[in-house]
Design a protein around this motif. Structure first.
Motif, mmCIF file in Angstrom:
data_model
loop_
_atom_site.group_PDB
_atom_site.id
_atom_site.type_symbol
_atom_site.label_atom_id
_atom_site.label_comp_id
_atom_site.label_asym_id
_atom_site.label_seq_id
_atom_site.Cartn_x
_atom_site.Cartn_y
_atom_site.Cartn_z
ATOM 1 N N GLN A 79 78.014 9.064 29.765
ATOM 2 C CA GLN A 79 77.166 8.331 29.161
ATOM 3 C C GLN A 79 76.112 8.463 29.165
ATOM 4 O O GLN A 79 75.161 8.951 29.716
ATOM 5 C CB GLN A 79 77.544 7.075 30.030
ATOM 6 C CG GLN A 79 77.458 7.263 31.328
ATOM 7 C CD GLN A 79 77.930 6.443 32.579
ATOM 8 O OE1 GLN A 79 78.081 5.128 31.959
ATOM 9 N NE2 GLN A 79 77.909 5.801 34.384
ATOM 10 N N SER B 167 73.303 6.483 30.005
ATOM 11 C CA SER B 167 72.589 5.595 31.852
ATOM 12 C C SER B 167 72.262 6.803 32.348
ATOM 13 O O SER B 167 71.134 6.155 33.074
ATOM 14 C CB SER B 167 74.199 4.964 31.981
ATOM 15 O OG SER B 167 74.211 3.727 31.305
ATOM 16 N N GLN C 70 68.744 5.950 32.210
ATOM 17 C CA GLN C 70 67.946 5.256 32.825
ATOM 18 C C GLN C 70 67.544 5.291 34.575
ATOM 19 O O GLN C 70 66.407 5.601 34.738
ATOM 20 C CB GLN C 70 69.005 4.372 33.638
ATOM 21 C CG GLN C 70 69.763 2.961 32.219
ATOM 22 C CD GLN C 70 70.787 1.874 32.784
ATOM 23 O OE1 GLN C 70 70.411 1.585 34.277
ATOM 24 N NE2 GLN C 70 71.701 2.010 31.754
ATOM 25 N N ARG D 150 83.244 12.819 25.562
ATOM 26 C CA ARG D 150 84.307 12.046 26.592
ATOM 27 C C ARG D 150 85.477 13.162 25.726
ATOM 28 O O ARG D 150 85.551 12.615 24.042
ATOM 29 C CB ARG D 150 84.744 10.940 25.960
ATOM 30 C CG ARG D 150 83.618 10.039 26.759
ATOM 31 C CD ARG D 150 83.682 8.045 26.869
ATOM 32 N NE ARG D 150 81.974 7.884 27.740
ATOM 33 C CZ ARG D 150 81.559 6.809 27.197
ATOM 34 N NH1 ARG D 150 83.268 5.793 26.742
ATOM 35 N NH2 ARG D 150 80.420 5.717 27.784
ATOM 36 N N GLN E 271 74.613 7.075 22.146
ATOM 37 C CA GLN E 271 74.911 5.723 22.213
ATOM 38 C C GLN E 271 73.012 5.292 22.328
ATOM 39 O O GLN E 271 72.297 6.635 22.729
ATOM 40 C CB GLN E 271 75.327 5.549 23.627
ATOM 41 C CG GLN E 271 76.417 5.845 23.866
ATOM 42 C CD GLN E 271 77.048 6.119 26.140
ATOM 43 O OE1 GLN E 271 76.367 6.008 26.305
ATOM 44 N NE2 GLN E 271 77.914 4.534 25.774
ATOM 45 N N GLU F 167 70.963 3.432 25.078
ATOM 46 C CA GLU F 167 70.481 2.872 26.037
ATOM 47 C C GLU F 167 69.717 2.010 26.068
ATOM 48 O O GLU F 167 68.180 2.475 25.285
ATOM 49 C CB GLU F 167 70.380 4.176 26.883
ATOM 50 C CG GLU F 167 70.668 3.481 28.305
ATOM 51 C CD GLU F 167 72.239 3.719 28.702
ATOM 52 O OE1 GLU F 167 73.129 3.678 27.998
ATOM 53 O OE2 GLU F 167 72.289 3.031 29.947
ATOM 54 N N THR G 163 75.752 -2.416 36.670
ATOM 55 C CA THR G 163 75.485 -3.672 36.917
ATOM 56 C C THR G 163 76.144 -5.096 37.589
ATOM 57 O O THR G 163 76.974 -4.544 37.575
ATOM 58 C CB THR G 163 75.442 -3.275 35.171
ATOM 59 O OG1 THR G 163 76.817 -3.606 34.543
ATOM 60 C CG2 THR G 163 74.753 -3.006 34.531
ATOM 61 N N ALA H 204 76.837 -4.111 29.064
ATOM 62 C CA ALA H 204 75.319 -4.590 29.026
ATOM 63 C C ALA H 204 75.489 -4.644 30.476
ATOM 64 O O ALA H 204 76.335 -5.680 31.192
ATOM 65 C CB ALA H 204 74.586 -5.389 27.910
ATOM 66 N N GLY H 205 73.958 -5.280 31.188
ATOM 67 C CA GLY H 205 74.215 -6.410 32.619
ATOM 68 C C GLY H 205 72.808 -6.227 32.936
ATOM 69 O O GLY H 205 71.898 -5.373 32.715
ATOM 70 N N ALA I 194 69.496 -3.834 31.455
ATOM 71 C CA ALA I 194 70.544 -2.126 30.699
ATOM 72 C C ALA I 194 71.490 -2.260 29.619
ATOM 73 O O ALA I 194 72.172 -3.350 29.827
ATOM 74 C CB ALA I 194 70.719 -1.301 31.941
ATOM 75 N N PHE I 195 71.233 -1.954 28.737
ATOM 76 C CA PHE I 195 72.425 -2.019 28.098
ATOM 77 C C PHE I 195 72.844 -0.510 27.146
ATOM 78 O O PHE I 195 71.802 0.501 27.353
ATOM 79 C CB PHE I 195 71.946 -2.766 26.944
ATOM 80 C CG PHE I 195 71.357 -2.408 25.962
ATOM 81 C CD1 PHE I 195 71.309 -1.497 24.387
ATOM 82 C CD2 PHE I 195 69.829 -3.328 26.367
ATOM 83 C CE1 PHE I 195 69.968 -1.548 23.772
ATOM 84 C CE2 PHE I 195 68.775 -2.833 25.505
ATOM 85 C CZ PHE I 195 68.924 -2.244 24.401
HETATM 86 N N1 PHE Z 1 77.403 3.147 29.788
HETATM 87 C C1 PHE Z 1 78.528 1.953 29.509
HETATM 88 C C2 PHE Z 1 79.494 2.514 28.550
HETATM 89 O O1 PHE Z 1 79.172 3.715 28.276
HETATM 90 C C3 PHE Z 1 77.271 0.863 28.823
HETATM 91 C C4 PHE Z 1 76.590 0.280 30.131
HETATM 92 C C5 PHE Z 1 74.947 0.614 30.002
HETATM 93 C C6 PHE Z 1 76.980 -0.736 30.879
HETATM 94 C C7 PHE Z 1 74.221 0.016 30.268
HETATM 95 C C8 PHE Z 1 75.975 -1.474 31.420
HETATM 96 C C9 PHE Z 1 74.290 -1.384 30.969
HETATM 97 O O2 PHE Z 1 80.004 2.184 28.451
#
Ligand code: PHE
Length: 334
Positions: free
Chosen positions: A172, A174, A177, A203, A217, A219, A260, A280-281, A302-303
């Motif tokens: 991911q 993330s 971040q 994945r 993705q 982010e 999140t 997200a969250g 974050a999303f």
């Molecule tokens: N990283 C999560 C995923 O790959 C998506 C996500 C990003 C959720 C940021 C919340 C905040 O599914």
């Protein structure tokens, strides 16, 4: 023979006539020169050498006469212009390569988010467990860390330890971040953060119309004082309207992510169907603590959205594998 050939070549009005004359005199089967050559067999051995030399001279002369006539007919004769080639037609345009639809999408998303003040951050695709899991509040025993759900790196069956544990291809974005918050702690402490990061994630999913073991993705991370869920909703709605059109509605479904709290899954209603685009969250306090921020002072959202899915919705692509087949008939449409 030599002068007969010379006259015939000189008299040829066009390439076809010249070619006919060439066959008459120099033809490999029944050419007149061949006939004379055959007579060499009946010559007295004593004279053979002189006769042979004379014959070679004549052959050379006939060849020269032919070549001269050929170049006088222009452009070296008919053999250099292919039959069916029309030199008056316009040329064919060479086909240049162009930018892959996913790269085009990344540029487009970057531009839309840039207008809302988000700058681009990057992170490595080979990650350590701290950035992919630990700092994101994903504990050791969490199923998300299962080797069956991740591409851990190994050499000859031995895990690759890059100093911080077993290396893996990030699952991911993330991870970025974490990297950005760590870095800003030093370079710009106390300053708000507003970044997006677009890149590959990996994945081990079996490929089908909607899955591929590698995808992209986008982010997003926004950290400041008093950032709220309403800010998150607004940013995602403005983004969706810009990218997919004004008729897009956005729906948040309660969900769970370790990093999140609260967490939502993000759906867009487009052409009458709800489609999930990502998660997200609000940044979990544990995440802030892992990178040295005080969750009492700052908050953030974050999303993470699937880039392929966005690209497919916008362009009506029905199979993600088309994007990575390398089939020019598909790619040339973009
Ligand atoms: N990283 C999560 C995923 O790959 C998506 C996500 C990003 C959720 C940021 C919340 C905040 O599914």
């Amino acid at each position: 023979l030599q002068s007969d050939a010379q006259n015939a070549f000189d008299g040829a009005a066009d390439a076809d006539a010249l070619e006919a004359a060439r066959v008459t005199f120099l033809g490999a089967k029944n050419g007149q020169f061949k006939d004379v050559q055959k007579m060499l067999g009946g010559i007295e051995p004593a004279d053979k050498r002189a006769a042979g030399m004379r014959l070679n001279d004549v052959k050379q002369a006939i060849h020269t006469a032919f070549e001269t006539a050929q170049s006088q007919l222009g452009g070296g004769g008919s053999s250099q212009i292919e039959p069916g080639f029309d030199p008056s037609l316009p040329g064919r345009r060479p086909r240049l390569g162009h930018i892959h639809p996913i790269t085009q999408t990344i540029d487009h998303l970057t531009e839309i988010m840039g207008r809302m003040g988000f700058e681009v951050a990057e992170g490595p695709e080979v990650e350590d467990p701290f950035h992919n899991f630990v700092a994101l509040n994903i504990p050791e025993d969490h199923p998300a860390r299962d080797p069956l759900d991740n591409f851990y790196l190994a050499t000859a069956g031995t895990a690759v330890d890059i100093g911080e544990g077993d290396a893996l291809l990030r699952s991911q974005t993330s991870t970025v971040q974490i990297r950005v918050m760590q870095e800003r702690q030093n370079s710009a402490p106390g300053q708000p953060i507003r970044i997006i990061s677009l890149g590959r994630v990996y994945r081990p999913d079996a490929p089908d119309a909607t899955h591929f073991p590698m995808f992209h993705q986008m982010e997003g991370l926004f950290v400041d004082e008093h950032v709220t869920m309403a800010n998150l909703k607004t940013v995602l709605r403005v983004f969706a309207n810009n990218y997919l059109g004004d008729d897009v509605e956005i729906r948040f479904r309660p969900s769970f992510f370790p990093f999140t709290e609260p967490s939502v899954e993000v759906d867009f209603l487009w052409n009458g169907t709800w489609i999930e685009f990502g998660g997200a969250g609000m940044v979990d306090p544990n995440v802030f603590e892992a990178v040295g921020y005080d969750p009492e002072k700052v908050s953030g959202f974050a999303f993470g959205l699937g880039v392929e899915r966005l690209c497919m919705r916008r362009h009506g692509i029905t199979d993600i594998r088309d994007l990575y087949s390398g089939d020019l008939r598909f790619l040339q449409q973009f």
